[in-house]
Design a protein around this motif. Structure first.
Motif, PDB file in Angstrom:
ATOM      1  N   UNK A  35      -5.418  -9.430   7.139  1.00  0.00           N
ATOM      2  CA  UNK A  35      -4.830  -8.562   6.114  1.00  0.00           C
ATOM      3  C   UNK A  35      -4.539  -9.349   4.836  1.00  0.00           C
ATOM      4  N   UNK A  36      -4.074 -10.582   4.985  1.00  0.00           N
ATOM      5  CA  UNK A  36      -3.832 -11.426   3.813  1.00  0.00           C
ATOM      6  C   UNK A  36      -5.131 -11.711   3.070  1.00  0.00           C
ATOM      7  N   UNK A  37      -6.197 -11.984   3.813  1.00  0.00           N
ATOM      8  CA  UNK A  37      -7.496 -12.234   3.170  1.00  0.00           C
ATOM      9  C   UNK A  37      -7.941 -10.982   2.422  1.00  0.00           C
ATOM     10  N   UNK A  38      -7.800  -9.814   3.055  1.00  0.00           N
ATOM     11  CA  UNK A  38      -8.166  -8.558   2.403  1.00  0.00           C
ATOM     12  C   UNK A  38      -7.305  -8.332   1.160  1.00  0.00           C
ATOM     13  N   UNK A 129      -6.187   5.632  -6.798  1.00  0.00           N
ATOM     14  CA  UNK A 129      -6.742   5.758  -5.449  1.00  0.00           C
ATOM     15  C   UNK A 129      -7.120   4.387  -4.897  1.00  0.00           C
ATOM     16  N   UNK A 130      -7.768   3.588  -5.713  1.00  0.00           N
ATOM     17  CA  UNK A 130      -8.184   2.256  -5.275  1.00  0.00           C
ATOM     18  C   UNK A 130      -6.975   1.400  -4.910  1.00  0.00           C
ATOM     19  N   UNK A 131      -5.954   1.402  -5.756  1.00  0.00           N
ATOM     20  CA  UNK A 131      -4.748   0.625  -5.472  1.00  0.00           C
ATOM     21  C   UNK A 131      -4.094   1.095  -4.171  1.00  0.00           C
ATOM     22  N   UNK A 132      -3.929   2.400  -4.021  1.00  0.00           N
ATOM     23  CA  UNK A 132      -3.289   2.961  -2.833  1.00  0.00           C
ATOM     24  C   UNK A 132      -4.110   2.668  -1.582  1.00  0.00           C
ATOM     25  N   UNK A 133      -5.410   2.809  -1.695  1.00  0.00           N
ATOM     26  CA  UNK A 133      -6.287   2.572  -0.542  1.00  0.00           C
ATOM     27  C   UNK A 133      -6.252   1.104  -0.120  1.00  0.00           C
ATOM     28  N   UNK A 134      -6.313   0.191  -1.078  1.00  0.00           N
ATOM     29  CA  UNK A 134      -6.325  -1.235  -0.728  1.00  0.00           C
ATOM     30  C   UNK A 134      -4.978  -1.691  -0.172  1.00  0.00           C
ATOM     31  N   UNK A 135      -3.884  -1.209  -0.745  1.00  0.00           N
ATOM     32  CA  UNK A 135      -2.583  -1.602  -0.203  1.00  0.00           C
ATOM     33  C   UNK A 135      -2.358  -0.973   1.172  1.00  0.00           C
ATOM     34  N   UNK A 136      -2.817   0.250   1.379  1.00  0.00           N
ATOM     35  CA  UNK A 136      -2.671   0.907   2.685  1.00  0.00           C
ATOM     36  C   UNK A 136      -3.505   0.223   3.759  1.00  0.00           C
ATOM     37  N   UNK A 137      -4.735  -0.127   3.417  1.00  0.00           N
ATOM     38  CA  UNK A 137      -5.588  -0.843   4.375  1.00  0.00           C
ATOM     39  C   UNK A 137      -4.924  -2.165   4.760  1.00  0.00           C
ATOM     40  N   UNK A 154      -0.456   3.979   7.175  1.00  0.00           N
ATOM     41  CA  UNK A 154      -1.191   5.189   7.589  1.00  0.00           C
ATOM     42  C   UNK A 154      -0.891   6.352   6.647  1.00  0.00           C
ATOM     43  N   UNK A 155       0.360   6.507   6.272  1.00  0.00           N
ATOM     44  CA  UNK A 155       0.723   7.566   5.323  1.00  0.00           C
ATOM     45  C   UNK A 155      -0.008   7.325   3.995  1.00  0.00           C
ATOM     46  N   UNK A 156      -0.006   6.081   3.552  1.00  0.00           N
ATOM     47  CA  UNK A 156      -0.711   5.727   2.317  1.00  0.00           C
ATOM     48  C   UNK A 156      -2.203   5.963   2.412  1.00  0.00           C
ATOM     49  N   UNK A 157      -2.774   5.716   3.592  1.00  0.00           N
ATOM     50  CA  UNK A 157      -4.201   5.945   3.787  1.00  0.00           C
ATOM     51  C   UNK A 157      -4.534   7.432   3.659  1.00  0.00           C
TER      52      UNK A 157
END
Length: 182
Positions: A35-38, A129-137, A154-157
């Motif tokens: 997750x840190x690498x991502x 969307x990109x920010x929310x998706x990347x932080x949620x992942x 999961x809620x963020x996803x």
């Protein structure tokens, strides 16, 4: 080759590192390290574009590689999560996000061939969307599904999936005259 392009390429090279950490890191915190690498790779997405504009170093290579790096890292991370959790609750937003990426990539390519790429340029909703998706992942990857960060992820996803559909509708609406032309 300039600094923004090197940063973008590093994001692509971080994908195998993330996969290695996710599956083979020799500790109980392997998913946390992945997750840190991502997260670092996601951060470079904002950083390389900023530097390219600030240093006036935008290039055709960078313009090509940036969305490729984004899509590869998101799709591969979501694939890892689908495989790991093997639950419909995660699979639904992941498929929505992946499906949208395919549709919009094809739409942008087709619109560019028509000389209409400005009609489907990245929007503000797309950036959110990109920010929310990347932080949620990052949260889902790094924390168990019963940890509050995993639940928040999961809620963020799901929120990212909703924004994904919304932005896709906007892009399709903008391209609709060309899509329905005789």
């Amino acid at each position: 080759m300039n600094l923004p392009n090197i940063i973008t390429l590093s994001r692509i090279f971080m994908i195998p590192v993330m996969i290695f950490c996710y599956y083979y890191w020799p500790a109980d915190n392997a998913h946390y390290i992945a997750a840190w690498v991502f997260m670092i790779a996601s951060f470079t997405d904002f950083f390389d574009g900023y530097l390219a504009r600030k240093l006036n170093q935008s290039t055709p290579l960078g313009a090509f590689l940036d969305p490729v790096a984004d899509k590869l890292s998101v799709i591969i991370a979501l694939s890892l999560l689908i495989e790991h959790y093997s639950t419909i609750l995660l699979t639904i937003p992941a498929i929505v996000i992946i499906g949208r990426e395919v549709v919009i990539s094809a739409l942008r390519e087709w619109m560019a061939e028509l000389g209409q790429s400005a009609e489907v340029a990245v929007s503000y909703i797309g950036k959110v969307k990109t920010f929310l998706q990347m932080s949620s992942i990052t949260m889902v990857m790094g924390f168990a599904e019963d940890h509050w960060m995993g639940i928040l992820g999961m809620i963020g996803l799901y929120a990212a999936a909703i924004l994904t559909v919304w932005s896709m509708v906007q892009y399709l609406r903008a391209a609709w005259p060309q899509l329905t032309a005789k």
